[in-house]
Design an enzyme around this catalytic site. Sequence first.
Site, PDB file in Angstrom:
ATOM      1  N   TYR A 149      45.012  44.632  48.922  1.00  0.00           N
ATOM      2  CA  TYR A 149      44.129  44.849  47.773  1.00  0.00           C
ATOM      3  C   TYR A 149      43.683  43.484  47.283  1.00  0.00           C
ATOM      4  CZ  TYR A 149      42.695  45.921  42.967  1.00  0.00           C
ATOM      5  OH  TYR A 149      41.987  46.030  41.795  1.00  0.00           O
ATOM      6  N   GLU A 238      35.966  44.606  43.566  1.00  0.00           N
ATOM      7  CA  GLU A 238      37.260  45.158  43.986  1.00  0.00           C
ATOM      8  C   GLU A 238      37.185  45.643  45.419  1.00  0.00           C
ATOM      9  OE1 GLU A 238      38.647  49.144  42.758  1.00  0.00           O
ATOM     10  OE2 GLU A 238      40.297  48.103  41.788  1.00  0.00           O
TER      11      GLU A 238
END
Length: 427
Positions: A149, A238
Amino acid sequence: MSMFRAVNLLRSHTAMARSSMRSTPSVAMQKRFLSIHEYLSVNLLNKFGIDTPKSLPASTPEEAYEAAKSFGGKPVVIKAQVLAGGRGKGHFDNGLQGGVHLINTPEEARDLASKMIGAHLITKQTGAAGRLCNKVMIAEARTPAHEYYVAVLNDRVSQLPVLIASNQGGTSIEEVAKENPDAIITTPIDFKNGLGQDKALEIAKKLGFSGAEQEKAAADIFVKLYKLFEAKDATQVEINPLAETKDGAVLCMDAKLGFDDNADFRQEDVFQLRDVTQEDPAEVDAAKYGLNFIKLDGNIGCLVNGAGLAMATLDVLTFNGGKPANFLDVGGSATAAAVKKAFEIVLSSQEIRSIFVNIFGGIMRCDVIAEGIVQATKELNLSVPLVVRLQGTKEAEAKEILRNSGLKILAFDGLDEAASKAVEVAK
Ligand code: GDP
Ligand code: MN
């Protein structure tokens, strides 16, 4: 930065957190952000030299078939294009499970596209109504050996952008943030100088890629993600997952980009990518009339001038045990027609049990508002109780207009008594 803060930072930036914050007006008001679809986000990533799997958007089942075919019979993924995270684990209102599917043939692409397009995808970030899927994205399938991530966000506390990274990416990142905050690395970034290659490499090494080549590739992506963030006035970049594939490539396999609405004047190329079908229709309609409207989940419609007074009004209603149905700032230069429009928008919500008009006349004249109220009440056949507090410029004239209208309007001078009445009649 403490772990606690890092976790909260991550959580506060997820769309899930943001959608649940919508019931807190003061937070909902702070900023509106533009989100763009994944199939457009990948173009932007590629422009900044960041690798993604090859992909094509499709608006019809036939286009999806052709797109899948163009990948030469290799496996592809079909991904619903809705502006919400958690698509993989979501479901459609027609029963189809999952907004992301790994498939082997163009026929499957056509079949799934026919089920996805036109349906609403419900994820943990959308609420029960879900979001309409107008397009799908067909991407070449890659096999992640590991999912990471990475995100670039603004950190309110340090007043700096930060890079947040974890080696436990994938569809459960929110749980990781909650249960295993140590697995999240937060790195402040110098606004002017950006993220240095050395620092980026250090982060990549901590995440534990399989080899030096992959560490280098990941570091390179981190540096470029910040460049994009800065150059495009983003508020959120993101990537989840950032994947290391079985064949040793490091790729962005999903992208959620958000942009600062205040920068729309200098980011025209980005802002033209807005998709209003993904936004609340009432909010889009209100913006056209210069009304600043945000839907909330209560039953007392509010019509106020000035953002500060609007927030105070929501607070006073809440304090009196009521639940506001919306935030609505009609602004300082609303006409009677705009006021009528404001009523229409407030009334478009089924839940409305009373309407509270709270106007402080300054530049905005009370008599203009009163005329709008009378027009709207007559033309819209208003059936819910209307509580009105008008003070300031042309107050006497306004009161005269309301009195002469013959309408049943509950008029007050004090804010508290007006608010408690609006709450009482909504019950
Ligand atoms: P999200 O659920 O909205 O975050 O959608 P994603 O684009 O992140 O997809 C969800 C999950 O599908 C990812 O976390 C991956 O595990 C998986 N996925 C996406 N693309 C591929 C692919 O090309 N191959 C494989 N094997 N899995 C994929
Ligand atoms: Mn994802």
